[in-house]
Scaffold this motif. Structure first.
Motif, PDB file in Angstrom:
ATOM      1  N   PRO A  75      53.147 -71.988 -62.684  1.00 28.36           N
ATOM      2  CA  PRO A  75      52.377 -72.911 -63.252  1.00 28.36           C
ATOM      3  C   PRO A  75      52.829 -73.934 -64.104  1.00 28.36           C
ATOM      4  CG  PRO A  75      51.193 -70.772 -63.314  1.00 28.36           C
ATOM      5  CD  PRO A  75      52.878 -70.569 -62.916  1.00 28.36           C
ATOM      6  N   GLN A  76      53.715 -73.664 -64.904  1.00 24.20           N
ATOM      7  CA  GLN A  76      54.256 -74.286 -65.924  1.00 24.20           C
ATOM      8  C   GLN A  76      55.484 -75.248 -65.405  1.00 24.20           C
ATOM      9  OE1 GLN A  76      54.626 -70.887 -66.295  1.00 24.20           O
ATOM     10  NE2 GLN A  76      52.659 -70.917 -67.602  1.00 24.20           N
ATOM     11  N   ARG A  77      56.044 -74.942 -64.126  1.00 24.32           N
ATOM     12  CA  ARG A  77      56.792 -75.467 -63.262  1.00 24.32           C
ATOM     13  C   ARG A  77      56.572 -75.615 -61.844  1.00 24.32           C
ATOM     14  NH1 ARG A  77      63.341 -75.515 -64.598  1.00 24.32           N
ATOM     15  NH2 ARG A  77      61.998 -75.545 -66.582  1.00 24.32           N
ATOM     16  N   PRO A  78      55.463 -76.383 -61.613  1.00 25.89           N
ATOM     17  CA  PRO A  78      54.924 -76.406 -60.137  1.00 25.89           C
ATOM     18  C   PRO A  78      55.430 -77.252 -59.188  1.00 25.89           C
ATOM     19  CG  PRO A  78      53.858 -78.002 -61.623  1.00 25.89           C
ATOM     20  CD  PRO A  78      54.714 -77.386 -62.375  1.00 25.89           C
TER      21      PRO A  78
ATOM     22  N   GLU B 229      59.893 -77.262 -46.199  1.00 30.74           N
ATOM     23  CA  GLU B 229      58.852 -78.255 -46.039  1.00 30.74           C
ATOM     24  C   GLU B 229      58.493 -78.058 -44.462  1.00 30.74           C
ATOM     25  OE1 GLU B 229      58.174 -82.946 -46.387  1.00 30.74           O
ATOM     26  OE2 GLU B 229      60.258 -82.046 -46.192  1.00 30.74           O
ATOM     27  N   SER B 230      59.601 -78.281 -43.422  1.00 31.54           N
ATOM     28  CA  SER B 230      59.385 -78.388 -42.005  1.00 31.54           C
ATOM     29  C   SER B 230      58.407 -76.639 -41.783  1.00 31.54           C
ATOM     30  CB  SER B 230      60.523 -78.260 -41.343  1.00 31.54           C
ATOM     31  OG  SER B 230      60.392 -77.932 -39.794  1.00 31.54           O
ATOM     32  N   GLY B 231      58.658 -75.726 -42.388  1.00 27.83           N
ATOM     33  CA  GLY B 231      57.918 -74.587 -42.163  1.00 27.83           C
ATOM     34  C   GLY B 231      56.397 -74.574 -42.621  1.00 27.83           C
TER      35      GLY B 231
ATOM     36  N   LEU C 267      55.799 -74.622 -45.953  1.00 32.57           N
ATOM     37  CA  LEU C 267      55.700 -73.812 -47.071  1.00 32.57           C
ATOM     38  C   LEU C 267      55.853 -74.845 -48.538  1.00 32.57           C
ATOM     39  CD1 LEU C 267      58.072 -70.878 -46.167  1.00 32.57           C
ATOM     40  CD2 LEU C 267      55.504 -70.968 -46.315  1.00 32.57           C
ATOM     41  N   LEU C 268      56.419 -75.930 -48.280  1.00 33.40           N
ATOM     42  CA  LEU C 268      56.826 -76.977 -49.230  1.00 33.40           C
ATOM     43  C   LEU C 268      55.883 -78.133 -48.746  1.00 33.40           C
ATOM     44  CD1 LEU C 268      60.149 -76.226 -50.792  1.00 33.40           C
ATOM     45  CD2 LEU C 268      58.172 -75.420 -51.713  1.00 33.40           C
ATOM     46  N   VAL C 269      55.720 -79.064 -49.779  1.00 34.02           N
ATOM     47  CA  VAL C 269      55.279 -80.303 -49.542  1.00 34.02           C
ATOM     48  C   VAL C 269      55.865 -81.196 -50.110  1.00 34.02           C
ATOM     49  CG1 VAL C 269      53.236 -81.953 -49.770  1.00 34.02           C
ATOM     50  CG2 VAL C 269      52.915 -79.655 -48.963  1.00 34.02           C
ATOM     51  N   TYR C 270      56.677 -82.124 -49.735  1.00 37.86           N
ATOM     52  CA  TYR C 270      57.224 -83.316 -50.453  1.00 37.86           C
ATOM     53  C   TYR C 270      56.388 -84.466 -51.369  1.00 37.86           C
ATOM     54  CZ  TYR C 270      60.690 -86.735 -51.556  1.00 37.86           C
ATOM     55  OH  TYR C 270      61.709 -87.699 -52.354  1.00 37.86           O
ATOM     56  N   ASP C 271      56.614 -84.569 -52.397  1.00 37.35           N
ATOM     57  CA  ASP C 271      55.750 -85.719 -53.269  1.00 37.35           C
ATOM     58  C   ASP C 271      56.533 -86.890 -53.527  1.00 37.35           C
ATOM     59  OD1 ASP C 271      54.445 -87.207 -55.149  1.00 37.35           O
ATOM     60  OD2 ASP C 271      54.149 -85.443 -56.430  1.00 37.35           O
ATOM     61  N   ALA C 272      56.773 -87.877 -52.497  1.00 41.37           N
ATOM     62  CA  ALA C 272      57.224 -89.069 -52.465  1.00 41.37           C
ATOM     63  C   ALA C 272      57.421 -89.638 -53.833  1.00 41.37           C
ATOM     64  CB  ALA C 272      57.003 -90.096 -51.428  1.00 41.37           C
ATOM     65  N   PRO C 273      56.252 -90.017 -54.287  1.00 39.10           N
ATOM     66  CA  PRO C 273      56.434 -90.864 -55.627  1.00 39.10           C
ATOM     67  C   PRO C 273      57.294 -90.364 -56.995  1.00 39.10           C
ATOM     68  CG  PRO C 273      54.198 -90.702 -54.878  1.00 39.10           C
ATOM     69  CD  PRO C 273      55.060 -90.094 -54.260  1.00 39.10           C
ATOM     70  N   ARG C 274      57.100 -88.911 -56.929  1.00 39.90           N
ATOM     71  CA  ARG C 274      57.767 -87.859 -57.816  1.00 39.90           C
ATOM     72  C   ARG C 274      59.366 -87.385 -57.491  1.00 39.90           C
ATOM     73  NH1 ARG C 274      52.363 -86.457 -58.989  1.00 39.90           N
ATOM     74  NH2 ARG C 274      51.990 -87.102 -60.893  1.00 39.90           N
TER      75      ARG C 274
ATOM     76  N   TYR D 105      59.444 -81.516 -54.896  1.00 41.97           N
ATOM     77  CA  TYR D 105      58.764 -80.829 -53.731  1.00 41.97           C
ATOM     78  C   TYR D 105      57.706 -79.628 -54.685  1.00 41.97           C
ATOM     79  CZ  TYR D 105      62.152 -82.102 -50.279  1.00 41.97           C
ATOM     80  OH  TYR D 105      62.864 -82.757 -49.552  1.00 41.97           O
ATOM     81  N   ARG D 106      56.393 -79.357 -53.910  1.00 47.74           N
ATOM     82  CA  ARG D 106      55.644 -78.582 -54.473  1.00 47.74           C
ATOM     83  C   ARG D 106      55.314 -77.578 -53.298  1.00 47.74           C
ATOM     84  NH1 ARG D 106      52.928 -80.296 -58.882  1.00 47.74           N
ATOM     85  NH2 ARG D 106      53.396 -82.244 -59.739  1.00 47.74           N
ATOM     86  N   LEU D 107      54.841 -76.463 -53.739  1.00 43.86           N
ATOM     87  CA  LEU D 107      54.347 -75.130 -53.066  1.00 43.86           C
ATOM     88  C   LEU D 107      53.077 -75.858 -52.257  1.00 43.86           C
ATOM     89  CD1 LEU D 107      54.315 -72.088 -55.293  1.00 43.86           C
ATOM     90  CD2 LEU D 107      55.750 -72.741 -53.232  1.00 43.86           C
ATOM     91  N   SER D 108      53.014 -75.486 -50.887  1.00 38.33           N
ATOM     92  CA  SER D 108      51.952 -76.085 -50.210  1.00 38.33           C
ATOM     93  C   SER D 108      50.586 -75.219 -50.099  1.00 38.33           C
ATOM     94  CB  SER D 108      52.276 -76.168 -48.536  1.00 38.33           C
ATOM     95  OG  SER D 108      52.469 -75.020 -48.210  1.00 38.33           O
ATOM     96  N   LEU D 109      49.459 -75.416 -49.576  1.00 34.49           N
ATOM     97  CA  LEU D 109      48.352 -74.754 -49.904  1.00 34.49           C
ATOM     98  C   LEU D 109      48.596 -73.284 -48.794  1.00 34.49           C
ATOM     99  CD1 LEU D 109      45.372 -77.242 -49.812  1.00 34.49           C
ATOM    100  CD2 LEU D 109      46.247 -75.843 -51.508  1.00 34.49           C
ATOM    101  N   ALA D 110      49.661 -73.558 -47.849  1.00 34.71           N
ATOM    102  CA  ALA D 110      49.895 -72.510 -46.734  1.00 34.71           C
ATOM    103  C   ALA D 110      50.457 -71.200 -47.827  1.00 34.71           C
ATOM    104  CB  ALA D 110      50.884 -72.784 -45.886  1.00 34.71           C
ATOM    105  N   MET D 111      50.964 -71.267 -48.847  1.00 30.44           N
ATOM    106  CA  MET D 111      51.613 -70.299 -49.859  1.00 30.44           C
ATOM    107  C   MET D 111      50.436 -69.592 -50.412  1.00 30.44           C
ATOM    108  SD  MET D 111      54.590 -70.431 -49.361  1.00 30.44           S
ATOM    109  CE  MET D 111      55.147 -69.292 -50.864  1.00 30.44           C
ATOM    110  N   ALA D 112      49.194 -70.001 -50.367  1.00 28.54           N
ATOM    111  CA  ALA D 112      47.920 -69.449 -51.028  1.00 28.54           C
ATOM    112  C   ALA D 112      47.559 -68.499 -50.229  1.00 28.54           C
ATOM    113  CB  ALA D 112      46.989 -70.571 -51.579  1.00 28.54           C
TER     114      ALA D 112
END
Length: 79
Positions: free
Chosen positions: A28-31, A57-59, A61-68, A71-78
């Motif tokens: 949570p501190q390093r998302p 990302e292709s799998g 599990l991660l989502v790429y945040d282009a402006p930043r 990479y962040r965890l995707s909702l699939a990880m939840a």
């Protein structure tokens, strides 16, 4: 007959170990993680970290945040 399983380092896949280590680094501190930080955390060249991030990302599990540029965890990880 199948050979017995062992937990020895010979049986482990380095790429899978790296992927697990990377995913465990999200908190949570390093998302999010950017490419340089991922490479440093894993102790690998940026090209290796990039391929790992893109594979996750292709799998889905991660989502790429282009402006930043991170990479962040995707909702699939939840699930």
């Amino acid at each position: 007959m199948a050979r017995p399983r062992s937990a020895g380092p010979v049986d482990l896949l380095r790429g899978v170990e790296r992927a697990v280590a990377l995913l465990q680094g999200f908190t949570p501190q390093r998302p999010a993680v950017d490419l340089p930080r991922a490479a440093r955390a894993l102790g690998v060249p940026r090209t290796t970290a990039y391929r790992l991030l893109r594979s996750l990302e292709s799998g889905g599990l991660l989502v790429y945040d282009a402006p930043r540029r991170s990479y962040r965890l995707s909702l699939a990880m939840a699930r």
